[in-house]
Design a protein around this motif. Structure first.
Motif, PDB file in Angstrom:
ATOM      1  N   GLY A 158       0.804  -1.215   0.000  1.00  0.00           N
ATOM      2  CA  GLY A 158       0.000   0.000   0.000  1.00  0.00           C
ATOM      3  C   GLY A 158       0.835   1.261   0.000  1.00  0.00           C
ATOM      4  O   GLY A 158       0.299   2.355   0.078  1.00  0.00           O
ATOM      5  N   GLU A 159       2.136   1.152  -0.089  1.00  0.00           N
ATOM      6  CA  GLU A 159       2.999   2.317  -0.008  1.00  0.00           C
ATOM      7  C   GLU A 159       3.354   2.846  -1.394  1.00  0.00           C
ATOM      8  O   GLU A 159       3.230   2.163  -2.391  1.00  0.00           O
ATOM      9  N   SER A 160       3.833   4.064  -1.411  1.00  0.00           N
ATOM     10  CA  SER A 160       4.258   4.652  -2.674  1.00  0.00           C
ATOM     11  C   SER A 160       5.613   4.086  -3.082  1.00  0.00           C
ATOM     12  O   SER A 160       6.278   3.401  -2.312  1.00  0.00           O
ATOM     13  N   LYS A 161       6.035   4.383  -4.288  1.00  0.00           N
ATOM     14  CA  LYS A 161       7.325   3.883  -4.785  1.00  0.00           C
ATOM     15  C   LYS A 161       8.475   4.449  -3.966  1.00  0.00           C
ATOM     16  O   LYS A 161       9.458   3.762  -3.717  1.00  0.00           O
ATOM     17  N   LYS A 162       8.340   5.697  -3.543  1.00  0.00           N
ATOM     18  CA  LYS A 162       9.402   6.313  -2.752  1.00  0.00           C
ATOM     19  C   LYS A 162       9.555   5.604  -1.410  1.00  0.00           C
ATOM     20  O   LYS A 162      10.671   5.329  -0.975  1.00  0.00           O
ATOM     21  N   ASP A 163       8.441   5.297  -0.775  1.00  0.00           N
ATOM     22  CA  ASP A 163       8.488   4.582   0.496  1.00  0.00           C
ATOM     23  C   ASP A 163       9.050   3.173   0.318  1.00  0.00           C
ATOM     24  O   ASP A 163       9.802   2.689   1.162  1.00  0.00           O
ATOM     25  N   ALA A 164       8.681   2.521  -0.765  1.00  0.00           N
ATOM     26  CA  ALA A 164       9.192   1.176  -1.033  1.00  0.00           C
ATOM     27  C   ALA A 164      10.693   1.208  -1.289  1.00  0.00           C
ATOM     28  O   ALA A 164      11.433   0.342  -0.817  1.00  0.00           O
ATOM     29  N   ALA A 165      11.159   2.219  -2.015  1.00  0.00           N
ATOM     30  CA  ALA A 165      12.598   2.349  -2.272  1.00  0.00           C
ATOM     31  C   ALA A 165      13.347   2.620  -0.972  1.00  0.00           C
ATOM     32  O   ALA A 165      14.429   2.073  -0.741  1.00  0.00           O
ATOM     33  N   TYR A 166      12.764   3.442  -0.112  1.00  0.00           N
ATOM     34  CA  TYR A 166      13.376   3.733   1.180  1.00  0.00           C
ATOM     35  C   TYR A 166      13.446   2.464   2.032  1.00  0.00           C
ATOM     36  O   TYR A 166      14.473   2.184   2.662  1.00  0.00           O
ATOM     37  N   ALA A 167      12.364   1.699   2.047  1.00  0.00           N
ATOM     38  CA  ALA A 167      12.346   0.450   2.819  1.00  0.00           C
ATOM     39  C   ALA A 167      13.353  -0.550   2.261  1.00  0.00           C
ATOM     40  O   ALA A 167      14.023  -1.262   3.013  1.00  0.00           O
ATOM     41  N   THR A 168      13.475  -0.599   0.950  1.00  0.00           N
ATOM     42  CA  THR A 168      14.449  -1.497   0.329  1.00  0.00           C
ATOM     43  C   THR A 168      15.866  -1.080   0.706  1.00  0.00           C
ATOM     44  O   THR A 168      16.705  -1.938   1.019  1.00  0.00           O
ATOM     45  N   GLN A 169      16.136   0.213   0.717  1.00  0.00           N
ATOM     46  CA  GLN A 169      17.463   0.698   1.101  1.00  0.00           C
ATOM     47  C   GLN A 169      17.770   0.356   2.555  1.00  0.00           C
ATOM     48  O   GLN A 169      18.877  -0.052   2.887  1.00  0.00           O
ATOM     49  N   ARG A 170      16.790   0.496   3.428  1.00  0.00           N
ATOM     50  CA  ARG A 170      16.982   0.134   4.837  1.00  0.00           C
ATOM     51  C   ARG A 170      17.247  -1.354   4.976  1.00  0.00           C
ATOM     52  O   ARG A 170      18.076  -1.769   5.788  1.00  0.00           O
ATOM     53  N   LEU A 171      16.568  -2.161   4.177  1.00  0.00           N
ATOM     54  CA  LEU A 171      16.789  -3.601   4.201  1.00  0.00           C
ATOM     55  C   LEU A 171      18.219  -3.919   3.777  1.00  0.00           C
ATOM     56  O   LEU A 171      18.911  -4.708   4.419  1.00  0.00           O
ATOM     57  N   LEU A 172      18.662  -3.285   2.702  1.00  0.00           N
ATOM     58  CA  LEU A 172      20.031  -3.519   2.223  1.00  0.00           C
ATOM     59  C   LEU A 172      21.061  -3.064   3.255  1.00  0.00           C
ATOM     60  O   LEU A 172      22.080  -3.736   3.464  1.00  0.00           O
ATOM     61  N   ASP A 173      20.786  -1.938   3.916  1.00  0.00           N
ATOM     62  CA  ASP A 173      21.700  -1.463   4.949  1.00  0.00           C
ATOM     63  C   ASP A 173      21.789  -2.458   6.110  1.00  0.00           C
ATOM     64  O   ASP A 173      22.871  -2.726   6.617  1.00  0.00           O
ATOM     65  N   SER A 174      20.653  -3.017   6.507  1.00  0.00           N
ATOM     66  CA  SER A 174      20.679  -3.982   7.608  1.00  0.00           C
ATOM     67  C   SER A 174      21.375  -5.272   7.194  1.00  0.00           C
ATOM     68  O   SER A 174      22.103  -5.874   7.988  1.00  0.00           O
ATOM     69  N   VAL A 175      21.187  -5.702   5.960  1.00  0.00           N
ATOM     70  CA  VAL A 175      21.882  -6.904   5.483  1.00  0.00           C
ATOM     71  C   VAL A 175      23.385  -6.655   5.434  1.00  0.00           C
ATOM     72  O   VAL A 175      24.183  -7.515   5.822  1.00  0.00           O
ATOM     73  N   ASN A 176      23.783  -5.459   4.990  1.00  0.00           N
ATOM     74  CA  ASN A 176      25.210  -5.114   4.983  1.00  0.00           C
ATOM     75  C   ASN A 176      25.776  -5.087   6.396  1.00  0.00           C
ATOM     76  O   ASN A 176      26.917  -5.498   6.621  1.00  0.00           O
ATOM     77  N   SER A 177      24.985  -4.619   7.362  1.00  0.00           N
ATOM     78  CA  SER A 177      25.442  -4.612   8.755  1.00  0.00           C
ATOM     79  C   SER A 177      25.643  -6.034   9.264  1.00  0.00           C
ATOM     80  O   SER A 177      26.629  -6.322   9.942  1.00  0.00           O
ATOM     81  N   VAL A 178      24.711  -6.918   8.930  1.00  0.00           N
ATOM     82  CA  VAL A 178      24.841  -8.322   9.345  1.00  0.00           C
ATOM     83  C   VAL A 178      26.079  -8.947   8.706  1.00  0.00           C
ATOM     84  O   VAL A 178      26.830  -9.681   9.356  1.00  0.00           O
ATOM     85  N   ASN A 179      26.311  -8.641   7.439  1.00  0.00           N
ATOM     86  CA  ASN A 179      27.509  -9.165   6.773  1.00  0.00           C
ATOM     87  C   ASN A 179      28.778  -8.637   7.429  1.00  0.00           C
ATOM     88  O   ASN A 179      29.764  -9.368   7.555  1.00  0.00           O
ATOM     89  N   ALA A 180      28.764  -7.383   7.848  1.00  0.00           N
ATOM     90  CA  ALA A 180      29.936  -6.815   8.521  1.00  0.00           C
ATOM     91  C   ALA A 180      30.187  -7.518   9.847  1.00  0.00           C
ATOM     92  O   ALA A 180      31.341  -7.805  10.199  1.00  0.00           O
ATOM     93  N   ILE A 181      29.134  -7.826  10.569  1.00  0.00           N
ATOM     94  CA  ILE A 181      29.291  -8.553  11.834  1.00  0.00           C
ATOM     95  C   ILE A 181      29.836  -9.953  11.571  1.00  0.00           C
ATOM     96  O   ILE A 181      30.728 -10.417  12.285  1.00  0.00           O
ATOM     97  N   ASN A 182      29.316 -10.607  10.542  1.00  0.00           N
ATOM     98  CA  ASN A 182      29.819 -11.948  10.214  1.00  0.00           C
ATOM     99  C   ASN A 182      31.297 -11.906   9.852  1.00  0.00           C
ATOM    100  O   ASN A 182      32.059 -12.796  10.246  1.00  0.00           O
ATOM    101  N   ARG A 183      31.718 -10.866   9.114  1.00  0.00           N
ATOM    102  CA  ARG A 183      33.142 -10.737   8.792  1.00  0.00           C
ATOM    103  C   ARG A 183      33.962 -10.510  10.053  1.00  0.00           C
ATOM    104  O   ARG A 183      35.059 -11.044  10.194  1.00  0.00           O
ATOM    105  N   ALA A 184      33.437  -9.702  10.980  1.00  0.00           N
ATOM    106  CA  ALA A 184      34.157  -9.444  12.235  1.00  0.00           C
ATOM    107  C   ALA A 184      34.288 -10.720  13.054  1.00  0.00           C
ATOM    108  O   ALA A 184      35.359 -11.007  13.607  1.00  0.00           O
ATOM    109  N   VAL A 185      33.214 -11.498  13.119  1.00  0.00           N
ATOM    110  CA  VAL A 185      33.265 -12.754  13.864  1.00  0.00           C
ATOM    111  C   VAL A 185      34.253 -13.717  13.210  1.00  0.00           C
ATOM    112  O   VAL A 185      35.045 -14.378  13.896  1.00  0.00           O
ATOM    113  N   ASP A 186      34.245 -13.772  11.872  1.00  0.00           N
ATOM    114  CA  ASP A 186      35.194 -14.641  11.170  1.00  0.00           C
ATOM    115  C   ASP A 186      36.630 -14.214  11.416  1.00  0.00           C
ATOM    116  O   ASP A 186      37.516 -15.051  11.588  1.00  0.00           O
ATOM    117  N   SER A 187      36.871 -12.895  11.452  1.00  0.00           N
ATOM    118  CA  SER A 187      38.236 -12.436  11.696  1.00  0.00           C
ATOM    119  C   SER A 187      38.673 -12.746  13.122  1.00  0.00           C
ATOM    120  O   SER A 187      39.832 -13.073  13.357  1.00  0.00           O
TER     121      SER A 187
END
Length: 139
Positions: free
Chosen positions: A18-47
């Motif tokens: 039910g959201e506009s394209k701008k809101d969906a793009a913003y939500a997608t960007q937040r999702l990508l940012d959180s996935v990148n944060s999880v990947n950074a934590i996984n790299r830190a744990v691996d190191s």
């Protein structure tokens, strides 16, 4: 990891119907940012694991016999690293949510503050574990 991303993407898709394209793009960007944060934590744990596995080996000679002893990472160091990682992710997520005008700036500031607080708390917890282990060994 793939299941988590799939679940998040599906919930994002359902939530953005039910959201506009701008809101969906913003939500997608937040999702990508959180996935990148999880990947950074996984790299830190691996190191940390890699550092733990590749620490220096010390040789001790006692009565003509040589024994090798692997140097381990202290609980203080582990606590500080884990606390910093958790603090960065939590702070970045909270900062992005709190600062609606500029979520990237909020994520950076929140990550810095969260990392500092998390490493301090982790350091304290690790020191307590080291102290407890030392008193247990001396008894």
């Amino acid at each position: 990891m793939k299941k988590i991303i799939s679940i998040i993407a599906l919930s994002l898709l359902i939530a953005s119907c039910g959201e506009s394209k701008k809101d969906a793009a913003y939500a997608t960007q937040r999702l990508l940012d959180s996935v990148n944060s999880v990947n950074a934590i996984n790299r830190a744990v691996d190191s940390v694991k890699q550092i733990n596995n590749s620490t220096a080996v010390h040789n001790k000679t006692v009565n003509g016999t040589t024994s090798t002893q692997k140097k381990k990472m202290s609980n203080t160091t582990k606590g500080a690293l884990i606390g910093a990682g958790a603090g960065i992710v939590t702070g970045a997520a909270a900062g992005a949510i709190i600062d609606k005008n500029d979520p990237k700036k909020g994520a950076v500031v929140g990550g810095l503050i969260g990392g500092a607080i998390g490493s301090g708390v982790g350091l304290g917890v690790g020191q307590k574990k080291d102290k407890k282990a030392t008193t247990t060994q001396t008894k």
